[in-house]
Scaffold this motif. Structure first.
Motif, PDB file in Angstrom:
ATOM      1  N   VAL A 130      34.793  33.012  18.500  1.00  0.00           N
ATOM      2  CA  VAL A 130      34.247  31.973  19.323  1.00  0.00           C
ATOM      3  C   VAL A 130      34.625  31.977  20.786  1.00  0.00           C
ATOM      4  O   VAL A 130      35.545  31.800  21.084  1.00  0.00           O
ATOM      5  N   ALA A 131      33.662  32.296  21.838  1.00  0.00           N
ATOM      6  CA  ALA A 131      33.507  32.523  22.786  1.00  0.00           C
ATOM      7  C   ALA A 131      33.174  31.076  23.891  1.00  0.00           C
ATOM      8  O   ALA A 131      33.633  31.235  24.885  1.00  0.00           O
ATOM      9  N   TYR A 132      32.470  30.575  23.221  1.00  0.00           N
ATOM     10  CA  TYR A 132      32.021  28.934  23.741  1.00  0.00           C
ATOM     11  C   TYR A 132      31.743  28.076  22.764  1.00  0.00           C
ATOM     12  O   TYR A 132      31.422  28.243  21.699  1.00  0.00           O
ATOM     13  N   ALA A 133      32.108  26.895  23.403  1.00  0.00           N
ATOM     14  CA  ALA A 133      31.912  25.768  22.470  1.00  0.00           C
ATOM     15  C   ALA A 133      32.282  24.392  23.272  1.00  0.00           C
ATOM     16  O   ALA A 133      32.900  24.774  24.339  1.00  0.00           O
ATOM     17  N   ASP A 134      31.649  23.394  22.777  1.00  0.00           N
ATOM     18  CA  ASP A 134      31.891  22.253  23.758  1.00  0.00           C
ATOM     19  C   ASP A 134      33.379  21.769  23.601  1.00  0.00           C
ATOM     20  O   ASP A 134      33.949  22.061  22.619  1.00  0.00           O
ATOM     21  N   TYR A 135      33.916  21.739  24.816  1.00  0.00           N
ATOM     22  CA  TYR A 135      35.371  21.291  24.839  1.00  0.00           C
ATOM     23  C   TYR A 135      36.298  22.543  24.352  1.00  0.00           C
ATOM     24  O   TYR A 135      37.318  22.234  24.053  1.00  0.00           O
ATOM     25  N   MET A 136      36.045  23.563  24.752  1.00  0.00           N
ATOM     26  CA  MET A 136      36.582  24.992  24.550  1.00  0.00           C
ATOM     27  C   MET A 136      37.551  25.156  25.829  1.00  0.00           C
ATOM     28  O   MET A 136      36.912  25.301  26.780  1.00  0.00           O
ATOM     29  N   ASP A 137      38.749  25.718  25.628  1.00  0.00           N
ATOM     30  CA  ASP A 137      39.607  26.037  26.833  1.00  0.00           C
ATOM     31  C   ASP A 137      39.337  27.598  26.802  1.00  0.00           C
ATOM     32  O   ASP A 137      39.708  28.393  26.274  1.00  0.00           O
ATOM     33  N   HIS A 138      38.377  28.214  28.064  1.00  0.00           N
ATOM     34  CA  HIS A 138      37.928  29.493  28.287  1.00  0.00           C
ATOM     35  C   HIS A 138      39.169  30.032  28.811  1.00  0.00           C
ATOM     36  O   HIS A 138      38.992  31.182  28.414  1.00  0.00           O
ATOM     37  N   ASP A 139      40.023  29.672  29.137  1.00  0.00           N
ATOM     38  CA  ASP A 139      41.079  30.256  29.889  1.00  0.00           C
ATOM     39  C   ASP A 139      42.087  30.905  28.968  1.00  0.00           C
ATOM     40  O   ASP A 139      42.746  31.726  29.234  1.00  0.00           O
ATOM     41  N   ARG A 140      42.058  30.525  27.630  1.00  0.00           N
ATOM     42  CA  ARG A 140      42.872  30.951  26.633  1.00  0.00           C
ATOM     43  C   ARG A 140      42.387  32.317  26.015  1.00  0.00           C
ATOM     44  O   ARG A 140      42.929  32.752  25.130  1.00  0.00           O
ATOM     45  N   GLY A 141      41.008  32.773  26.233  1.00  0.00           N
ATOM     46  CA  GLY A 141      40.097  33.540  25.664  1.00  0.00           C
ATOM     47  C   GLY A 141      39.257  33.142  24.747  1.00  0.00           C
ATOM     48  O   GLY A 141      38.811  32.299  24.711  1.00  0.00           O
ATOM     49  N   TRP A 142      39.097  34.346  23.780  1.00  0.00           N
ATOM     50  CA  TRP A 142      37.972  33.632  22.380  1.00  0.00           C
ATOM     51  C   TRP A 142      38.964  33.083  21.422  1.00  0.00           C
ATOM     52  O   TRP A 142      39.917  33.861  20.832  1.00  0.00           O
ATOM     53  N   GLU A 143      38.345  32.295  20.645  1.00  0.00           N
ATOM     54  CA  GLU A 143      39.088  31.622  19.550  1.00  0.00           C
ATOM     55  C   GLU A 143      38.645  32.432  18.280  1.00  0.00           C
ATOM     56  O   GLU A 143      37.330  32.587  18.132  1.00  0.00           O
ATOM     57  N   ILE A 144      39.626  32.593  17.630  1.00  0.00           N
ATOM     58  CA  ILE A 144      39.022  33.183  16.257  1.00  0.00           C
ATOM     59  C   ILE A 144      39.080  32.227  15.225  1.00  0.00           C
ATOM     60  O   ILE A 144      40.296  31.504  14.731  1.00  0.00           O
ATOM     61  N   GLY A 145      37.961  31.624  14.790  1.00  0.00           N
ATOM     62  CA  GLY A 145      37.824  30.423  14.159  1.00  0.00           C
ATOM     63  C   GLY A 145      37.904  29.225  14.822  1.00  0.00           C
ATOM     64  O   GLY A 145      38.777  28.880  15.432  1.00  0.00           O
ATOM     65  N   TRP A 146      36.696  28.402  14.919  1.00  0.00           N
ATOM     66  CA  TRP A 146      36.759  27.573  15.983  1.00  0.00           C
ATOM     67  C   TRP A 146      37.457  26.324  15.469  1.00  0.00           C
ATOM     68  O   TRP A 146      37.621  25.777  14.378  1.00  0.00           O
ATOM     69  N   GLY A 147      38.312  26.025  16.435  1.00  0.00           N
ATOM     70  CA  GLY A 147      39.234  24.685  16.502  1.00  0.00           C
ATOM     71  C   GLY A 147      40.539  25.288  15.729  1.00  0.00           C
ATOM     72  O   GLY A 147      41.314  24.474  15.347  1.00  0.00           O
ATOM     73  N   SER A 148      40.660  26.537  15.533  1.00  0.00           N
ATOM     74  CA  SER A 148      41.908  27.108  14.815  1.00  0.00           C
ATOM     75  C   SER A 148      43.220  27.147  15.748  1.00  0.00           C
ATOM     76  O   SER A 148      44.296  27.276  15.294  1.00  0.00           O
ATOM     77  N   GLY A 149      42.827  27.393  17.029  1.00  0.00           N
ATOM     78  CA  GLY A 149      43.886  27.222  18.103  1.00  0.00           C
ATOM     79  C   GLY A 149      44.462  28.766  18.038  1.00  0.00           C
ATOM     80  O   GLY A 149      45.483  29.182  18.824  1.00  0.00           O
ATOM     81  N   ARG A 150      43.767  29.745  17.421  1.00  0.00           N
ATOM     82  CA  ARG A 150      44.230  31.226  17.504  1.00  0.00           C
ATOM     83  C   ARG A 150      43.240  31.951  18.450  1.00  0.00           C
ATOM     84  O   ARG A 150      41.950  31.876  18.253  1.00  0.00           O
ATOM     85  N   TYR A 151      44.040  32.519  19.425  1.00  0.00           N
ATOM     86  CA  TYR A 151      43.166  33.202  20.402  1.00  0.00           C
ATOM     87  C   TYR A 151      43.268  34.657  20.547  1.00  0.00           C
ATOM     88  O   TYR A 151      44.254  35.103  20.143  1.00  0.00           O
ATOM     89  N   HIS A 152      42.183  35.175  21.015  1.00  0.00           N
ATOM     90  CA  HIS A 152      42.180  36.656  21.144  1.00  0.00           C
ATOM     91  C   HIS A 152      41.764  36.773  22.707  1.00  0.00           C
ATOM     92  O   HIS A 152      40.876  36.218  23.343  1.00  0.00           O
ATOM     93  N   PRO A 153      42.363  37.638  23.659  1.00  0.00           N
ATOM     94  CA  PRO A 153      42.067  37.668  24.964  1.00  0.00           C
ATOM     95  C   PRO A 153      40.788  38.070  25.110  1.00  0.00           C
ATOM     96  O   PRO A 153      40.009  38.499  24.372  1.00  0.00           O
ATOM     97  N   ALA A 154      40.049  37.443  26.533  1.00  0.00           N
ATOM     98  CA  ALA A 154      38.683  37.648  26.595  1.00  0.00           C
ATOM     99  C   ALA A 154      38.367  39.248  26.824  1.00  0.00           C
ATOM    100  O   ALA A 154      39.207  39.918  27.169  1.00  0.00           O
ATOM    101  N   PRO A 155      37.155  39.608  26.620  1.00  0.00           N
ATOM    102  CA  PRO A 155      36.885  40.906  27.057  1.00  0.00           C
ATOM    103  C   PRO A 155      37.078  41.536  28.345  1.00  0.00           C
ATOM    104  O   PRO A 155      36.854  40.550  29.315  1.00  0.00           O
ATOM    105  N   PRO A 156      37.311  42.529  28.460  1.00  0.00           N
ATOM    106  CA  PRO A 156      37.380  43.010  29.871  1.00  0.00           C
ATOM    107  C   PRO A 156      36.408  43.104  30.868  1.00  0.00           C
ATOM    108  O   PRO A 156      35.439  43.251  30.154  1.00  0.00           O
ATOM    109  N   LEU A 157      36.439  42.824  32.114  1.00  0.00           N
ATOM    110  CA  LEU A 157      35.243  42.977  33.026  1.00  0.00           C
ATOM    111  C   LEU A 157      34.749  44.322  33.270  1.00  0.00           C
ATOM    112  O   LEU A 157      36.068  45.269  33.161  1.00  0.00           O
ATOM    113  N   GLY A 158      33.494  44.791  33.261  1.00  0.00           N
ATOM    114  CA  GLY A 158      33.053  46.005  33.577  1.00  0.00           C
ATOM    115  C   GLY A 158      33.733  46.868  34.772  1.00  0.00           C
ATOM    116  O   GLY A 158      34.320  47.847  34.754  1.00  0.00           O
TER     117      GLY A 158
END
Length: 158
Positions: A130-158
């Motif tokens: 999950v890269a986006y959702a209402d009330y999501m902390d984008h600074d932590r990256g992408w969440e694996i499982g919405w609401g799980s609190g488990r994050y993966h780094p955001a993708p690298p910029l080109g």
């Protein structure tokens, strides 16, 4: 939520990366009510927003430049009825057919490596990114499982 079709879509993009379509990007997230998982697939080379610093909104402005799926549509993907038995190769072909001028380039190994690691996490945690959702902390990256609190780094910029 049934994860089978979303996982097939993620795996199809993974396979296309391995076939040299390294410019394909995904942008997965949750709808406003939190009841449906969504994904947009697009070609970074055809989308100037793809490598912006605003990774929480890199999607093409023109609907014709992407393929979208929502779990609210259950088994409809790219104008085709798919199901749990649809092969990854069929899903990959649907992506290529519905994107404007996709080309095998293999040009972004950093993103492809990042996607490899994302897929490892998705498989091991048996949940969707999950890269986006209402009330999501984008600074932590992408969440694996919405609401799980488990994050993966955001993708690298080109």
């Amino acid at each position: 939520m049934d994860f089978k079709v979303p996982l097939l879509i993620l795996q199809a993009v993974h396979n296309l990366h391995r076939q040299g379509f390294g410019s394909l990007r995904i942008h997965p997230g949750m709808n406003a009510s939190g009841t449906a998982w969504r994904i947009t697939i697009f070609n970074a080379f055809e989308n100037p927003r793809a490598d912006s610093a605003e990774w929480f909104d890199p999607e093409p402005e023109d609907e014709a430049d992407c393929v979208r799926y929502s779990s609210a549509g259950w088994y409809e993907f790219a104008g085709t009825e798919v199901d749990d038995d649809t092969g990854v190769e069929t899903i990959a072909l649907l992506i290529l057919v519905h994107l404007p001028a996709p080309r095998a380039t293999g040009s972004d190994p950093r993103y492809v490596r990042w996607y490899d690691s994302l897929m490892d996490r998705v498989r091991s945690m048996d949940d969707l990114p999950v890269a986006y959702a209402d009330y999501m902390d984008h600074d932590r990256g992408w969440e694996i499982g919405w609401g799980s609190g488990r994050y993966h780094p955001a993708p690298p910029l080109g």
